[in-house]
Scaffold this motif. Structure first.
Motif, PDB file in Angstrom:
ATOM      1  N   LEU A 423      17.541 -12.605  -3.351  1.00 52.29           N
ATOM      2  CA  LEU A 423      17.869 -11.235  -2.964  1.00 52.29           C
ATOM      3  C   LEU A 423      16.562 -10.510  -2.680  1.00 52.29           C
ATOM      4  CD1 LEU A 423      20.547 -10.256  -5.668  1.00 52.29           C
ATOM      5  CD2 LEU A 423      20.943 -11.129  -3.346  1.00 52.29           C
ATOM      6  N   ALA A 424      16.455  -9.929  -1.488  1.00 49.65           N
ATOM      7  CA  ALA A 424      15.266  -9.172  -1.113  1.00 49.65           C
ATOM      8  C   ALA A 424      15.681  -7.722  -0.890  1.00 49.65           C
ATOM      9  CB  ALA A 424      14.622  -9.755   0.137  1.00 49.65           C
ATOM     10  N   PHE A 425      15.533  -6.908  -1.945  1.00 43.43           N
ATOM     11  CA  PHE A 425      15.861  -5.486  -1.862  1.00 43.43           C
ATOM     12  C   PHE A 425      14.677  -4.766  -1.210  1.00 43.43           C
ATOM     13  CE2 PHE A 425      18.366  -7.092  -5.410  1.00 43.43           C
ATOM     14  CZ  PHE A 425      19.616  -6.523  -5.177  1.00 43.43           C
ATOM     15  N   THR A 426      14.939  -4.097  -0.072  1.00 40.82           N
ATOM     16  CA  THR A 426      13.849  -3.529   0.721  1.00 40.82           C
ATOM     17  C   THR A 426      14.127  -2.065   1.040  1.00 40.82           C
ATOM     18  OG1 THR A 426      13.550  -5.721   1.720  1.00 40.82           O
ATOM     19  CG2 THR A 426      12.412  -3.868   2.768  1.00 40.82           C
ATOM     20  N   SER A 427      13.111  -1.225   0.875  1.00 38.97           N
ATOM     21  CA  SER A 427      13.258   0.211   1.127  1.00 38.97           C
ATOM     22  C   SER A 427      13.077   0.532   2.603  1.00 38.97           C
ATOM     23  CB  SER A 427      12.206   0.982   0.315  1.00 38.97           C
ATOM     24  OG  SER A 427      10.921   0.841   0.897  1.00 38.97           O
ATOM     25  N   GLU A 428      13.365   1.767   2.953  1.00 37.77           N
ATOM     26  CA  GLU A 428      12.954   2.310   4.246  1.00 37.77           C
ATOM     27  C   GLU A 428      11.446   2.556   4.198  1.00 37.77           C
ATOM     28  OE1 GLU A 428      14.867   2.742   6.980  1.00 37.77           O
ATOM     29  OE2 GLU A 428      16.408   1.700   5.796  1.00 37.77           O
ATOM     30  N   PRO A 429      10.794   2.735   5.345  1.00 36.48           N
ATOM     31  CA  PRO A 429       9.357   3.035   5.320  1.00 36.48           C
ATOM     32  C   PRO A 429       9.066   4.270   4.473  1.00 36.48           C
ATOM     33  CG  PRO A 429      10.052   2.481   7.548  1.00 36.48           C
ATOM     34  CD  PRO A 429      11.301   2.586   6.737  1.00 36.48           C
ATOM     35  N   VAL A 430       8.048   4.196   3.641  1.00 36.68           N
ATOM     36  CA  VAL A 430       7.724   5.321   2.765  1.00 36.68           C
ATOM     37  C   VAL A 430       7.090   6.433   3.594  1.00 36.68           C
ATOM     38  CG1 VAL A 430       7.472   3.817   0.772  1.00 36.68           C
ATOM     39  CG2 VAL A 430       5.450   4.404   2.111  1.00 36.68           C
ATOM     40  N   SER A 431       7.383   7.677   3.235  1.00 31.38           N
ATOM     41  CA  SER A 431       6.921   8.840   4.007  1.00 31.38           C
ATOM     42  C   SER A 431       5.597   9.398   3.498  1.00 31.38           C
ATOM     43  CB  SER A 431       7.990   9.937   3.976  1.00 31.38           C
ATOM     44  OG  SER A 431       8.280  10.305   2.638  1.00 31.38           O
ATOM     45  N   GLU A 432       5.171   8.933   2.345  1.00 35.26           N
ATOM     46  CA  GLU A 432       3.863   9.317   1.815  1.00 35.26           C
ATOM     47  C   GLU A 432       3.297   8.157   1.020  1.00 35.26           C
ATOM     48  OE1 GLU A 432       5.360  11.518  -2.306  1.00 35.26           O
ATOM     49  OE2 GLU A 432       4.645  12.722  -0.632  1.00 35.26           O
ATOM     50  N   ASP A 433       1.991   8.134   0.876  1.00 34.37           N
ATOM     51  CA  ASP A 433       1.362   7.047   0.142  1.00 34.37           C
ATOM     52  C   ASP A 433       1.855   7.025  -1.306  1.00 34.37           C
ATOM     53  OD1 ASP A 433      -0.024   6.568   2.435  1.00 34.37           O
ATOM     54  OD2 ASP A 433      -2.023   6.867   1.574  1.00 34.37           O
ATOM     55  N   ILE A 434       2.093   5.817  -1.804  1.00 31.65           N
ATOM     56  CA  ILE A 434       2.489   5.614  -3.200  1.00 31.65           C
ATOM     57  C   ILE A 434       1.491   4.638  -3.811  1.00 31.65           C
ATOM     58  CG2 ILE A 434       4.276   4.803  -4.771  1.00 31.65           C
ATOM     59  CD1 ILE A 434       6.326   5.362  -2.569  1.00 31.65           C
ATOM     60  N   GLU A 435       0.781   5.072  -4.834  1.00 27.02           N
ATOM     61  CA  GLU A 435      -0.201   4.206  -5.473  1.00 27.02           C
ATOM     62  C   GLU A 435       0.321   3.751  -6.828  1.00 27.02           C
ATOM     63  OE1 GLU A 435      -4.593   4.451  -4.642  1.00 27.02           O
ATOM     64  OE2 GLU A 435      -4.500   5.324  -6.647  1.00 27.02           O
ATOM     65  N   VAL A 436       0.496   2.443  -6.962  1.00 26.02           N
ATOM     66  CA  VAL A 436       1.044   1.834  -8.177  1.00 26.02           C
ATOM     67  C   VAL A 436      -0.116   1.283  -8.995  1.00 26.02           C
ATOM     68  CG1 VAL A 436       2.614   0.092  -9.085  1.00 26.02           C
ATOM     69  CG2 VAL A 436       3.162   1.268  -6.940  1.00 26.02           C
ATOM     70  N   LEU A 437      -0.245   1.759 -10.242  1.00 25.02           N
ATOM     71  CA  LEU A 437      -1.365   1.392 -11.098  1.00 25.02           C
ATOM     72  C   LEU A 437      -0.837   1.050 -12.498  1.00 25.02           C
ATOM     73  CD1 LEU A 437      -3.764   4.322 -10.103  1.00 25.02           C
ATOM     74  CD2 LEU A 437      -3.874   1.972  -9.259  1.00 25.02           C
ATOM     75  N   GLY A 438      -0.708  -0.216 -12.789  1.00 25.10           N
ATOM     76  CA  GLY A 438      -0.208  -0.612 -14.097  1.00 25.10           C
ATOM     77  C   GLY A 438       0.886  -1.647 -13.982  1.00 25.10           C
ATOM     78  N   ILE A 439       1.855  -1.562 -14.877  1.00 25.69           N
ATOM     79  CA  ILE A 439       2.916  -2.574 -14.979  1.00 25.69           C
ATOM     80  C   ILE A 439       4.225  -2.021 -14.424  1.00 25.69           C
ATOM     81  CG2 ILE A 439       4.330  -3.915 -16.580  1.00 25.69           C
ATOM     82  CD1 ILE A 439       1.960  -4.101 -18.437  1.00 25.69           C
ATOM     83  N   PRO A 440       4.701  -2.510 -13.268  1.00 27.39           N
ATOM     84  CA  PRO A 440       6.046  -2.162 -12.820  1.00 27.39           C
ATOM     85  C   PRO A 440       7.085  -2.794 -13.740  1.00 27.39           C
ATOM     86  CG  PRO A 440       4.694  -3.039 -11.017  1.00 27.39           C
ATOM     87  CD  PRO A 440       3.986  -3.345 -12.298  1.00 27.39           C
ATOM     88  N   THR A 441       8.182  -2.092 -13.932  1.00 29.75           N
ATOM     89  CA  THR A 441       9.260  -2.564 -14.797  1.00 29.75           C
ATOM     90  C   THR A 441      10.561  -2.588 -14.021  1.00 29.75           C
ATOM     91  OG1 THR A 441       8.183  -1.668 -16.771  1.00 29.75           O
ATOM     92  CG2 THR A 441      10.532  -2.130 -16.941  1.00 29.75           C
ATOM     93  N   VAL A 442      11.372  -3.590 -14.267  1.00 26.19           N
ATOM     94  CA  VAL A 442      12.692  -3.688 -13.633  1.00 26.19           C
ATOM     95  C   VAL A 442      13.752  -3.657 -14.724  1.00 26.19           C
ATOM     96  CG1 VAL A 442      14.241  -5.140 -12.280  1.00 26.19           C
ATOM     97  CG2 VAL A 442      11.817  -4.967 -11.648  1.00 26.19           C
ATOM     98  N   HIS A 443      14.729  -2.766 -14.563  1.00 25.15           N
ATOM     99  CA  HIS A 443      15.934  -2.749 -15.400  1.00 25.15           C
ATOM    100  C   HIS A 443      17.052  -3.341 -14.551  1.00 25.15           C
ATOM    101  CE1 HIS A 443      14.404   0.772 -18.129  1.00 25.15           C
ATOM    102  NE2 HIS A 443      13.605  -0.273 -18.118  1.00 25.15           N
TER     103      HIS A 443
END
Length: 557
Positions: A423-443
């Motif tokens: 399964l490849a869950f994919t968003s629409e193009p982001v409208s502003e920069d998003i900076e991810v720093l650390g541990i992403p979590t999935v519920h």
């Protein structure tokens, strides 16, 4: 037995010159001699070693002593970044071959003897006329593990440690996900052929860490065979007996692993430590844990994380920082003028210095949607309720890039989106920069039929051309008795990435990651010792926003 000191050859000097230019360190300060020695252990075994002594002007003392323990030989390729480059800049270096390897006596049993042997090496060093009264340790990967083994009981005269891509816990790596990590088989194959340096040029190359892609297709067939243990036994025969001990002890708390786990070192060590890793290293999770734990204790610990794989993160790209670190903490002649954490931000392709890791962030929730979308909008309760896929153990989902031992890295992983078992869950193009720093979590509200199953999750970025590249991932063998009405809470590995405007966020959900991990067979039987397989149907519930990706997002950039 001790040999006579031998002056560096012209060929060695040329190698050192070219190597120093490649790793970006300054000019040499001297030449050096190499002396072959034997170091006695408490049980009568002797370890083979080379002692590097800088040739300095009269009455000028070496700037410090570095101790290195290595299971990969003492040839020029491995000794340059771990001894030669330092000897040419005024350091003494004691380069010791691990028990049972490359001239050292005893039997090689990975991880089991380093704690006692390293203490014996220190006792012997203190008795030598050249011992200056203190020393530092250095070396990547298994050489780093050997440092943690020494620091399990830190010697008072050990004043600093440089540990690139070095694990402290062999059990965590082998069995920490609940499934056996199969790079232990490829590494064991390499180590079982460690005498290949006396063979052909190709066999010598295949014995170098990081070049295991030169191994034969027979090993690939053995790893793919069922039952797995029997298939590996047929391939290895009586070689690499430690691998089959690993397979016998899936419980990380088993007494077998006690001598191979060194979390106690993290609790006891007080000296300055420099940690180096790569976002795509095999041991990134352990390095990040080391930094956070030591930082919380108030230890003087520094961290460098680049866009590197295991071999790239071994110190080759951070030698100037290593030199500065040793200049301050061992030679007492310089300063390590860098922030405690220096990390590479993919996406923006920049290095950033930080006072700690991870920095302050805010959780940003994205919801998994029907039709394999992902969005900040919570889906309605009556929206498409679920997404499904089937994992077939006889055609397991492959690993593409990521934190592999000898390859991997940041790659085009677009192929996942075309697979029926992903399964490849994919968003629409982001409208502003998003900076991810650390541990992403999935519920994840997740169920499988049968309940014997694994999960592989990956966070990727899809660029404006529709090409996907991996950022971070995780793997877990699931508890078949889990309550599937409650969300699984799954932490991915630390990462630092900026999603630029116009890119898209992708979450990959799969049931395997082969041949990185031993696949789930879909039955209650032991996955290592059974050849019975059952395809597993995975169901992810998305209605009402119950399945989520939570990103640690930094301040506006």
């Amino acid at each position: 037995m001790t040999g006579q000191p031998v002056k560096r050859s012209y060929a060695g000097a040329a190698l050192d010159y070219l190597g120093a230019r490649y790793v970006g360190v300054g000019p040499e300060e001297c030449s050096y001699t190499i002396q072959a020695i034997q170091i006695p252990m408490r049980d009568g075994v002797e370890l083979a070693a080379d002692f590097y002594k800088p040739e300095l002007p009269d009455k000028q003392a070496p700037v410090g002593l570095i101790m290195i323990q290595c299971c990969y030989g003492r040839g020029a390729g491995i000794s340059f970044p771990n001894a030669r480059v330092f000897a040419a800049r005024g350091y003494q270096a004691l380069f010791v071959s691990t028990r049972g390897t490359y001239g050292s006596g005893g039997t090689f049993d990975p991880g089991s003897n380093e704690q006692s042997d390293s203490q014996d090496i220190v006792v012997w060093m203190r008795q030598q006329p050249w011992y200056p009264g203190s020393f530092a340790t250095l070396g990547p990967s298994y050489l780093g593990y050997s440092q943690w083994a020494l620091l399990h009981d830190p010697p008072s005269d050990c004043v600093a440690a440089v540990i690139p891509v070095g694990p402290h816990d062999n059990a965590w790596h082998a069995w920490g996900t609940g499934s056996f990590r199969l790079d232990r088989a490829s590494w064991s194959d390499m180590m079982s052929k460690r005498d290949a340096e006396r063979g052909s040029f190709l066999s010598r190359l295949s014995s170098i860490p990081g070049l295991s892609f030169l191994q034969s297709s027979e090993l690939e067939e053995a790893v793919a065979g069922l039952p797995l243990e029997a298939s590996l036994q047929k391939y290895f025969g009586d070689k690499a007996p430690w691998l089959f001990e690993y397979l016998k002890h899936p419980n990380v708390d088993d007494a077998y692993w006690t001598s191979r786990r060194h979390h106690t070192a993290l609790e006891r060590v007080k000296i300055p430590i420099l940690l180096v890793s790569g976002w795509y290293d095999t041991f990134t999770t352990q390095t990040m844990h080391q930094f956070k734990y030591l930082r919380a204790r108030g230890v003087n610990v520094s961290l460098i994380v680049g866009p590197w794989t295991h071999v790239q993160g071994s110190g080759l790209y951070s030698m100037p920082e290593i030199m500065d670190f040793l200049a301050e903490h061992l030679a007492k002649s310089g300063k390590y003028n860098r922030s405690p954490a220096r990390v590479f931000i993919s996406g923006s392709q920049e290095w950033r210095s930080m006072p700690t890791w991870p920095p302050a962030t805010r959780p940003t929730t994205l919801y998994l949607q029907g039709n394999r979308g992902i969005s900040s909008e919570r889906p309605a309760q009556d929206a498409s309720p679920e997404e499904t896929f089937v994992f077939d153990p006889l055609n397991p989902t492959p690993i593409i890039g990521g934190n592999q031992m000898s390859s991997g890295g940041r790659v085009d992983d677009s192929a996942y989106a075309d697979r029926s078992d992903v399964l490849a869950f994919t968003s629409e193009p982001v409208s502003e920069d998003i900076e991810v720093l650390g541990i992403p979590t999935v519920h994840l509200i997740h169920a499988s039929n049968p309940p014997f199953a694994d999960l592989f999750l990956r966070l990727s970025e899809v660029d404006a051309q529709g090409v996907s590249h991996n950022i971070t991932d995780m793997y877990r063998a699931l508890d078949p008795s889990r309550d599937t009405s409650q969300p699984l809470k799954l932490d991915l590995q630390d990462c630092a990435h900026r999603f630029r405007v116009g890119t898209r966020v992708r979450l990959i959900v799969a049931g395997g990651c082969f041949p990185m991990y031993a696949r789930s067979l879909g039955t209650a039987e032991d996955r290592l010792r059974s050849d019975k397989t059952v395809p597993q149907k995975h169901t992810v519930t998305v209605a009402g926003g119950v399945s989520q990706l939570i990103l640690p997002v930094g301040a506006a950039v």
